[in-house]
Design an enzyme around this catalytic site. Structure first.
Site, short mmCIF file in Angstrom:
data_model
loop_
_atom_site.label_atom_id
_atom_site.label_comp_id
_atom_site.label_asym_id
_atom_site.label_seq_id
_atom_site.Cartn_x
_atom_site.Cartn_y
_atom_site.Cartn_z
CB CYS A 46 -0.93 0.01 1.21
SG CYS A 46 -2.04 -1.39 1.29
C1 BEZ Z 1 0.54 -4.58 1.83
O1 BEZ Z 1 0.11 -3.50 1.47
O2 BEZ Z 1 1.73 -4.85 1.73
C2 BEZ Z 1 -0.38 -5.62 2.37
C3 BEZ Z 1 -1.54 -5.24 3.04
C4 BEZ Z 1 -2.36 -6.23 3.57
C5 BEZ Z 1 -2.03 -7.57 3.41
C6 BEZ Z 1 -0.89 -7.93 2.71
C7 BEZ Z 1 -0.05 -6.95 2.18
#
Ligand code: BEZ
Length: 214
Positions: A46
């Protein structure tokens, strides 16, 4: 669970965001819009996604697209995380992030897919036209970051095909030849495309990309 489909009207809402309380339609005005969700603040994928969107500010502005992000984290969490995004992605986050703690907007747009995760939003994208109709949706899982170059490419196609009777072929990019919509007769095509077109098959006619008109 919402079941929004292409052509449906994008629902309006009021929401708390990292930039204060915002009414979605007021924020969009007469522009195109992107509403996209991410699973959670302070997560690696994210962080790169929101940094990428911030770094594409000029590309979105060129296309008259207003961007709004969403997760179910709160405003203070968003504000703290934005500092990390700015620092690590060499950018300044320049769009609001909805703090959808009560899941009001997530539910309205069907951004929580309980069989994937019953608390966090998936990676949804809604592209909304100036008339507030939904023109494109996509859904990626938490583990896969989205390709924002592809999103810009789709917006180029949506804007071109909204105002011209053409469609864009596989892997098309801005500036490349397009196809003439099957609904256009050859007689009309002669008038609409004065620079000419190529008939590969009666149903497959290609022509140079028209100028973008509004
Ligand atoms: C991420 O943004 O890296 C992420 C968010 C939730 C679950 C897995 C990865």
């Amino acid at each position: 669970m919402s079941d929004l489909k292409l052509g449906d009207k994008a629902p309006n809402f009021d929401a708390e965001t990292s930039e204060g309380k915002i009414n979605f339609y007021d924020y969009l005005g007469d522009s195109w819009g992107i509403l996209f969700s991410h699973p959670a603040d302070y997560t690696p994928v994210c962080t790169t996604e929101l940094g990428t969107v911030a770094n594409y500010k000029a590309e979105f502005e060129k296309r008259d697209v207003k961007v709004m992000a969403l997760s179910v984290d709160g405003v203070e969490s968003h504000k703290g995380w934005i500092k990390d995004i700015n620092e690590t992605q060499n950018t300044t986050v320049n769009f609001p992030i909805i703090a959808d703690e009560d899941r009001k907007v997530s539910d309205l747009y069907g951004m929580i897919h309980p069989n994937a995760d019953d608390t966090l939003t998936v990676r949804s994208v809604f592209v909304i036209a100036p008339d507030k109709s939904i023109k494109m949706t996509l859904t990626y899982p938490a583990s896969t970051g989205r390709n924002f170059d592809e999103l810009l490419r789709v917006i180029d196609s949506l804007q071109l095909t909204a105002y011209n009777k053409v469609a864009t072929p596989a892997n098309w990019k801005h500036g490349e030849d397009v196809v003439i919509s099957p609904s256009v007769s050859n007689e009309d095509a002669d008038k609409m495309f004065p620079k000419g077109y190529k008939v590969v098959k009666p149903y497959l006619r290609t022509t140079a990309q028209p100028e973008l008109k509004k």
